[in-house]
Scaffold this motif. Structure first.
Motif, short mmCIF file in Angstrom:
data_model
loop_
_atom_site.label_atom_id
_atom_site.label_comp_id
_atom_site.label_asym_id
_atom_site.label_seq_id
_atom_site.Cartn_x
_atom_site.Cartn_y
_atom_site.Cartn_z
N UNK A 117 6.85 -0.31 -4.41
CA UNK A 117 5.82 -0.63 -3.26
C UNK A 117 5.67 -2.30 -3.39
N UNK A 118 5.80 -2.81 -2.49
CA UNK A 118 5.38 -4.46 -2.53
C UNK A 118 3.92 -4.92 -2.08
N UNK A 119 3.29 -5.14 -3.29
CA UNK A 119 1.66 -5.43 -3.27
C UNK A 119 1.60 -6.37 -4.15
N UNK A 120 0.29 -6.67 -4.42
CA UNK A 120 -0.19 -7.79 -5.56
C UNK A 120 -1.11 -6.77 -6.41
N UNK A 121 -1.53 -7.36 -7.72
CA UNK A 121 -2.13 -6.41 -8.70
C UNK A 121 -3.75 -6.13 -8.19
N UNK A 122 -4.15 -7.17 -7.52
CA UNK A 122 -5.63 -6.86 -7.34
C UNK A 122 -5.98 -6.36 -6.02
N UNK A 123 -5.00 -5.71 -5.30
CA UNK A 123 -5.08 -4.84 -4.02
C UNK A 123 -4.17 -4.03 -4.00
N UNK A 124 -4.58 -2.94 -4.92
CA UNK A 124 -3.57 -1.98 -4.92
C UNK A 124 -3.74 -0.76 -3.78
#
Length: 263
Positions: free
Chosen positions: A98-105
């Motif tokens: 999954x492509x995403x950032x750590x603070x917006x799971x």
């Protein structure tokens, strides 16, 4: 053109995915052995795990045999492509990316039995909300496994370590100390925090080559090292060729009774 930190991070690592897959520092280590043992001892088999900032996927690969589903999450599409190919090569089809950032799971509350991260958090600019969101997606009684380079409690040594890291890698933010990590984890809603650490020898030539650090900044790191005071040289075990030793820390924690919604 001026770039924000995320774009700098993506630029730095997007072209280096294979180098990190092949890196001995990342592909092996006593922390991975200990991580497997902790998961086997404390978590039921066939659960679900989330690897945040998975990079080339080494932690996902190490823990995948214990779980029915492993989600490897990272903002870098090239890194995730490397993870997918390597997972198939290792006969681990239950690893998904999954492509995403750590603070917006992008997951519902209480989705995972384990949330973990290895050698990634020192790149995060929004560490506090990231930890809160990692707590949010854990099931009641779920576990956090966090592995990263430790900052030094001695300020003089820590300043030199952080400077070396930043000169080598423009996406570096900060290696947190053990005391800082304990405070951050408590504030994010984690309890029963256990800690272990290990010395890691860093071969200087391969360390800068892996990041393709420009020669001008390599020279700056070497000057910083050679002019460092005795206390720093001894603490980091600096060698004539620039090789040195840092400490890898492992934190194992339990989801507390409450979590604070990420702002």
């Amino acid at each position: 053109m001026m770039k924000n930190h995320l774009q700098t991070n993506l630029d730095q690592y997007g072209t280096q995915a294979q180098a990190y897959l092949d890196s001995p520092v990342h592909a092996q280590g006593p922390d991975l052995v200990r991580a497997r043992a902790l998961v086997a001892e404390h978590l039921p088999a066939h659960g679900q795990a989330l690897d945040v900032g998975c990079g080339a996927g080494h932690l996902s690969f190490a823990l995948a045999p214990h779980f029915a589903r492993v989600v490897a999450l990272d903002p870098s599409a090239p890194m995730l492509g490397t993870v997918r190919r390597a997972a198939l090569d290792r006969s681990l089809p239950h690893i998904e990316t999954v492509q995403s950032s750590a603070e917006s799971l992008p997951f519902p509350d209480a989705s995972f039995d384990l949330v973990c991260s290895r050698y990634s958090a020192h790149h995060w600019t929004r560490l506090e909300p990231a930890l809160r969101d990692m707590r949010r997606v854990l099931k009641p009684g779920g576990r956090l496994l966090l592995i990263d380079v430790q900052g030094e409690e001695d300020a003089l040594v820590d300043t030199h370590l952080q400077a070396m890291e930043l000169l080598r890698d423009r996406s570096h933010v900060r290696n947190r100390t053990v005391s800082q990590w304990r405070g951050l984890l408590a504030e994010a809603g984690f309890a029963e925090v256990e800690h272990e650490d290990w010395p890691v020898h860093i071969d200087f030539p391969s360390w800068v080559a892996r990041m393709r650090t420009p020669a001008s900044r390599v020279a700056m790191i070497r000057e910083l090292q050679t002019e460092a005071p005795q206390e720093v040289q001894e603490a980091l075990a600096l060698e004539p060729d620039g090789s040195f030793t840092f400490t890898t820390g492992l934190f194992w924690a339990k989801a507390g009774l409450h979590w604070v919604k990420t702002s």
